[in-house]
Design a protein around this motif. Sequence first.
Motif, PDB file in Angstrom:
ATOM      1  N   SER A  70     -39.321  94.806  64.132  1.00 29.97           N
ATOM      2  CA  SER A  70     -37.977  94.557  63.606  1.00 29.97           C
ATOM      3  C   SER A  70     -38.034  94.284  62.101  1.00 29.97           C
ATOM      4  O   SER A  70     -39.044  93.804  61.573  1.00 29.97           O
ATOM      5  N   ASP A  71     -36.964  94.616  61.447  1.00 30.63           N
ATOM      6  CA  ASP A  71     -36.852  94.379  60.010  1.00 30.63           C
ATOM      7  C   ASP A  71     -36.672  92.882  59.761  1.00 30.63           C
ATOM      8  O   ASP A  71     -35.707  92.276  60.220  1.00 30.63           O
ATOM      9  N   GLU A  72     -37.607  92.276  59.043  1.00 29.11           N
ATOM     10  CA  GLU A  72     -37.512  90.853  58.713  1.00 29.11           C
ATOM     11  C   GLU A  72     -37.143  90.626  57.251  1.00 29.11           C
ATOM     12  O   GLU A  72     -36.581  89.586  56.902  1.00 29.11           O
ATOM     13  N   SER A  73     -37.477  91.576  56.408  1.00 26.37           N
ATOM     14  CA  SER A  73     -37.204  91.415  54.981  1.00 26.37           C
ATOM     15  C   SER A  73     -35.714  91.508  54.667  1.00 26.37           C
ATOM     16  O   SER A  73     -35.202  90.766  53.825  1.00 26.37           O
ATOM     17  N   PRO A 126     -41.425  89.096  53.797  1.00 27.88           N
ATOM     18  CA  PRO A 126     -40.329  88.127  53.696  1.00 27.88           C
ATOM     19  C   PRO A 126     -40.624  86.959  52.761  1.00 27.88           C
ATOM     20  O   PRO A 126     -39.762  86.542  51.990  1.00 27.88           O
TER      21      PRO A 126
END
Length: 293
Positions: free
Chosen positions: A133-136, A268
């Motif tokens: 999953s995209d965390e940034s 992140p």
Amino acid sequence: MLRKFQAKASQEQMELYKKSASHHATHPPEVELAAKAAKKKGSAEKASNPARAPSQAAKEGNASEEKKEKAEGEGALSDVCCRPVEEVAAAARASAASLDDSLLAKKTNLPPDFQISVAVLTVSDRAHDGVYSDESGPAIENAIKQYAAASNLKLLLTARKVVRDDVKEISRSIKAWTDNEGGVSSKESNATHHGHESPGLILTTGGTGFSNRDVTPEATKLVCERLATTLAASITLQSSRNEPFALLSRAAAGIRKKSVIFNLPGRPKAVKENLRIALPQLLKAVYELRNAD
């Protein structure tokens, strides 16, 4: 000898000294105890020694001031040693990270009624393909919200999208936002878009390293009408004080039409650190761009 000629610290200097107490060198408890024991032992031995003859005392009367001060300070601890450099560096980083964002916001001198829309573009093959999953992207969104709350500025996240590490996809997405071509329809599963006006600030995350697939800077430069090389270099340099490898970033920054575009790292943690430094500068840049004659 220096003590005789050393000026007394002013009240202002003492206040600064006290405020910086958290950065002063300290000693582990065991070192403190050992020093106290050594000093106590030295005092006991001195008391047990017989009185010196007058002639001997006269000979020693010409001893240098340096030796005298050394004898007086025997058993004392230096205030600049015994603390690992890593610990000092960690304390400095923690202090820097705890800076009040509201103070940083004041430096922008933006009018309270000025509204800035922000678009976020995550560049990652694996995040796009669902490997993870995209965390940034969410990290940027949270940072924007926190900064807005601390500064009382109107910052609105109007678009978010995840694309592959591909020059054409990256540049096409940026142009769709800056040129208001509607290229980020909410029908796309990995994109959200609100409003019709082009965003004042476009933040990309990921693809700024040395891998063959890291092409975000190239895509950014391709669409920018004017580059802001000093801005990108300055933020990278300031970030390197906490993370030396930040200098390996090839991040770019620039302008297309009425939007400021800035490349952020993909991690992140690095995103948060960069935004803490960069947001005041970026928001000021957007204001000047949007209010230029």
